[in-house]
Scaffold this motif. Structure first.
Motif, PDB file in Angstrom:
ATOM      1  N   ILE A  86      38.780  41.514  36.249  1.00 27.08           N
ATOM      2  CA  ILE A  86      38.211  41.161  37.548  1.00 27.08           C
ATOM      3  C   ILE A  86      36.750  41.618  37.615  1.00 27.08           C
ATOM      4  O   ILE A  86      35.879  40.876  38.076  1.00 27.08           O
ATOM      5  CB  ILE A  86      39.052  41.774  38.688  1.00 27.08           C
ATOM      6  N   ALA A  87      36.476  42.815  37.116  1.00 27.36           N
ATOM      7  CA  ALA A  87      35.096  43.319  37.091  1.00 27.36           C
ATOM      8  C   ALA A  87      34.210  42.406  36.248  1.00 27.36           C
ATOM      9  O   ALA A  87      33.064  42.118  36.622  1.00 27.36           O
ATOM     10  CB  ALA A  87      35.065  44.749  36.546  1.00 27.36           C
ATOM     11  N   LYS A  88      34.723  41.948  35.137  1.00 24.23           N
ATOM     12  CA  LYS A  88      33.942  41.067  34.267  1.00 24.23           C
ATOM     13  C   LYS A  88      33.598  39.759  34.972  1.00 24.23           C
ATOM     14  O   LYS A  88      32.467  39.275  34.881  1.00 24.23           O
ATOM     15  CB  LYS A  88      34.718  40.792  32.977  1.00 24.23           C
ATOM     16  N   ILE A  89      34.558  39.208  35.708  1.00 20.91           N
ATOM     17  CA  ILE A  89      34.287  37.988  36.463  1.00 20.91           C
ATOM     18  C   ILE A  89      33.236  38.253  37.535  1.00 20.91           C
ATOM     19  O   ILE A  89      32.337  37.444  37.758  1.00 20.91           O
ATOM     20  CB  ILE A  89      35.588  37.422  37.083  1.00 20.91           C
ATOM     21  N   MET A  90      33.336  39.421  38.177  1.00 24.09           N
ATOM     22  CA  MET A  90      32.342  39.761  39.196  1.00 24.09           C
ATOM     23  C   MET A  90      30.944  39.868  38.589  1.00 24.09           C
ATOM     24  O   MET A  90      29.964  39.441  39.192  1.00 24.09           O
ATOM     25  CB  MET A  90      32.728  41.058  39.896  1.00 24.09           C
ATOM     26  N   LEU A  91      30.847  40.435  37.395  1.00 24.65           N
ATOM     27  CA  LEU A  91      29.542  40.546  36.729  1.00 24.65           C
ATOM     28  C   LEU A  91      29.014  39.180  36.308  1.00 24.65           C
ATOM     29  O   LEU A  91      27.822  38.905  36.413  1.00 24.65           O
ATOM     30  CB  LEU A  91      29.641  41.461  35.507  1.00 24.65           C
ATOM     31  N   LYS A  92      29.898  38.332  35.819  1.00 23.90           N
ATOM     32  CA  LYS A  92      29.486  36.998  35.366  1.00 23.90           C
ATOM     33  C   LYS A  92      29.039  36.123  36.540  1.00 23.90           C
ATOM     34  O   LYS A  92      28.123  35.327  36.413  1.00 23.90           O
ATOM     35  CB  LYS A  92      30.636  36.325  34.611  1.00 23.90           C
ATOM     36  N   ASN A  93      29.753  36.247  37.683  1.00 21.01           N
ATOM     37  CA  ASN A  93      29.414  35.499  38.883  1.00 21.01           C
ATOM     38  C   ASN A  93      29.377  33.984  38.605  1.00 21.01           C
ATOM     39  O   ASN A  93      28.373  33.319  38.863  1.00 21.01           O
ATOM     40  CB  ASN A  93      28.085  35.989  39.460  1.00 21.01           C
ATOM     41  N   PRO A  94      30.486  33.421  38.106  1.00 20.62           N
ATOM     42  CA  PRO A  94      30.502  32.006  37.729  1.00 20.62           C
ATOM     43  C   PRO A  94      30.605  31.075  38.932  1.00 20.62           C
ATOM     44  O   PRO A  94      30.926  31.497  40.040  1.00 20.62           O
ATOM     45  CB  PRO A  94      31.768  31.913  36.872  1.00 20.62           C
ATOM     46  N   ASP A  95      30.360  29.790  38.689  1.00 16.08           N
ATOM     47  CA  ASP A  95      30.442  28.774  39.738  1.00 16.08           C
ATOM     48  C   ASP A  95      31.887  28.391  40.039  1.00 16.08           C
ATOM     49  O   ASP A  95      32.220  28.030  41.161  1.00 16.08           O
ATOM     50  CB  ASP A  95      29.683  27.508  39.318  1.00 16.08           C
ATOM     51  N   ILE A  96      32.732  28.415  39.017  1.00 21.06           N
ATOM     52  CA  ILE A  96      34.137  28.037  39.150  1.00 21.06           C
ATOM     53  C   ILE A  96      34.986  29.238  38.745  1.00 21.06           C
ATOM     54  O   ILE A  96      34.811  29.782  37.647  1.00 21.06           O
ATOM     55  CB  ILE A  96      34.482  26.829  38.254  1.00 21.06           C
ATOM     56  N   ILE A  97      35.885  29.634  39.625  1.00 27.26           N
ATOM     57  CA  ILE A  97      36.730  30.798  39.370  1.00 27.26           C
ATOM     58  C   ILE A  97      38.185  30.353  39.372  1.00 27.26           C
ATOM     59  O   ILE A  97      38.653  29.744  40.341  1.00 27.26           O
ATOM     60  CB  ILE A  97      36.501  31.892  40.428  1.00 27.26           C
ATOM     61  N   LEU A  98      38.876  30.646  38.289  1.00 27.44           N
ATOM     62  CA  LEU A  98      40.288  30.309  38.146  1.00 27.44           C
ATOM     63  C   LEU A  98      41.066  31.611  38.004  1.00 27.44           C
ATOM     64  O   LEU A  98      40.791  32.396  37.103  1.00 27.44           O
ATOM     65  CB  LEU A  98      40.503  29.432  36.904  1.00 27.44           C
ATOM     66  N   LEU A  99      42.007  31.824  38.907  1.00 28.48           N
ATOM     67  CA  LEU A  99      42.778  33.065  38.900  1.00 28.48           C
ATOM     68  C   LEU A  99      44.260  32.735  38.788  1.00 28.48           C
ATOM     69  O   LEU A  99      44.816  32.038  39.631  1.00 28.48           O
ATOM     70  CB  LEU A  99      42.520  33.864  40.185  1.00 28.48           C
ATOM     71  N   ASP A 100      44.889  33.261  37.755  1.00 28.02           N
ATOM     72  CA  ASP A 100      46.315  33.056  37.523  1.00 28.02           C
ATOM     73  C   ASP A 100      47.024  34.381  37.790  1.00 28.02           C
ATOM     74  O   ASP A 100      46.945  35.299  36.981  1.00 28.02           O
ATOM     75  CB  ASP A 100      46.536  32.583  36.083  1.00 28.02           C
ATOM     76  N   GLU A 101      47.683  34.488  38.935  1.00 27.62           N
ATOM     77  CA  GLU A 101      48.357  35.723  39.355  1.00 27.62           C
ATOM     78  C   GLU A 101      47.376  36.906  39.298  1.00 27.62           C
ATOM     79  O   GLU A 101      47.611  37.891  38.593  1.00 27.62           O
ATOM     80  CB  GLU A 101      49.586  36.001  38.480  1.00 27.62           C
ATOM     81  N   PRO A 102      46.272  36.849  40.043  1.00 31.19           N
ATOM     82  CA  PRO A 102      45.209  37.837  39.893  1.00 31.19           C
ATOM     83  C   PRO A 102      45.570  39.266  40.276  1.00 31.19           C
ATOM     84  O   PRO A 102      44.913  40.199  39.833  1.00 31.19           O
ATOM     85  CB  PRO A 102      44.107  37.302  40.810  1.00 31.19           C
ATOM     86  N   THR A 103      46.582  39.439  41.094  1.00 29.82           N
ATOM     87  CA  THR A 103      46.904  40.798  41.541  1.00 29.82           C
ATOM     88  C   THR A 103      48.338  41.187  41.187  1.00 29.82           C
ATOM     89  O   THR A 103      48.902  42.099  41.786  1.00 29.82           O
ATOM     90  CB  THR A 103      46.687  40.922  43.062  1.00 29.82           C
ATOM     91  N   SER A 104      48.895  40.532  40.200  1.00 30.64           N
ATOM     92  CA  SER A 104      50.308  40.764  39.879  1.00 30.64           C
ATOM     93  C   SER A 104      50.604  42.183  39.405  1.00 30.64           C
ATOM     94  O   SER A 104      51.727  42.654  39.536  1.00 30.64           O
ATOM     95  CB  SER A 104      50.778  39.756  38.833  1.00 30.64           C
ATOM     96  N   ALA A 105      49.617  42.889  38.869  1.00 26.71           N
ATOM     97  CA  ALA A 105      49.857  44.234  38.354  1.00 26.71           C
ATOM     98  C   ALA A 105      49.390  45.324  39.312  1.00 26.71           C
ATOM     99  O   ALA A 105      49.290  46.479  38.925  1.00 26.71           O
ATOM    100  CB  ALA A 105      49.171  44.413  36.999  1.00 26.71           C
ATOM    101  N   LEU A 106      49.123  44.948  40.548  1.00 29.41           N
ATOM    102  CA  LEU A 106      48.577  45.914  41.501  1.00 29.41           C
ATOM    103  C   LEU A 106      49.584  46.220  42.602  1.00 29.41           C
ATOM    104  O   LEU A 106      50.368  45.355  42.993  1.00 29.41           O
ATOM    105  CB  LEU A 106      47.302  45.365  42.136  1.00 29.41           C
ATOM    106  N   ASP A 107      49.501  47.444  43.122  1.00 30.13           N
ATOM    107  CA  ASP A 107      50.309  47.777  44.288  1.00 30.13           C
ATOM    108  C   ASP A 107      49.677  47.131  45.516  1.00 30.13           C
ATOM    109  O   ASP A 107      48.551  46.622  45.466  1.00 30.13           O
ATOM    110  CB  ASP A 107      50.440  49.295  44.461  1.00 30.13           C
TER     111      ASP A 107
END
Length: 170
Positions: free
Chosen positions: A120-141
């Protein structure tokens, strides 16, 4: 912004992998912004895409190298600190060498949730135009999921976002 929420095993991840060009269709075409992605230069396309998979991978490099891999420009210290905080990657500071901590083969040092937060941090640094998230918070409480969801929503401004999940909360 589009969310695809459905039960597990309903081809949501496959759809996102097709859009991300991680897999190619046997039939049909995938159009993004009305362009067949099969006709687009893959490097140009990937420079505009941020894709978080269900099981993000890391390289056997330092945490810093994993974060900045494939970025066009190296982030400033201020940018790194801001993203580390927003992505809930504060666990980095628990390691003796912080960003210079080596990630060993088979993720010996990082748990699944730590890998997910780094992605997630890497995506935030990249700041892309298109963001695809597959179960982005599945490992979080639920507490961290809410905080990271807020950070992701800030990143989503003026972006094309597709999220797939099997939990409506996500």
């Amino acid at each position: 912004k589009t969310a695809l929420v459905w039960k597990s095993g309903s081809w949501k991840s496959t759809l996102v992998k097709l859009i991300a060009w991680y897999i190619s269709p046997d039939k049909w075409k995938i159009l993004v912004d009305w362009q067949n992605i099969g006709d687009v230069n893959v490097y140009d396309y990937f420079s505009h895409i941020g894709f978080l998979t269900q099981d993000p991978s890391v390289f056997d490099w330092t945490i810093y190298d994993n974060l900045v891999y494939a970025l066009k420009e190296k982030p400033t210290d201020a940018q790194l600190k801001k993203v580390i905080k927003a992505s809930k990657c504060d666990f980095i500071y628990d390691f003796a060498e912080w960003l210079q901590t080596e990630i060993w083969e088979k993720w010996v040092r990082l748990s699944w949730w730590q890998k997910q937060r780094l992605a997630i941090a890497k995506i935030m640094l990249k700041n892309p135009d298109i963001i695809l998230l597959d179960e982005p918070t599945s490992a979080l409480d639920s507490f961290n999921e809410e905080e990271i969801s807020l950070a992701l929503n800030n990143l989503f401004k003026w972006k094309t976002v597709i999220i797939v999940a099997h939990r409506l909360q996500t």
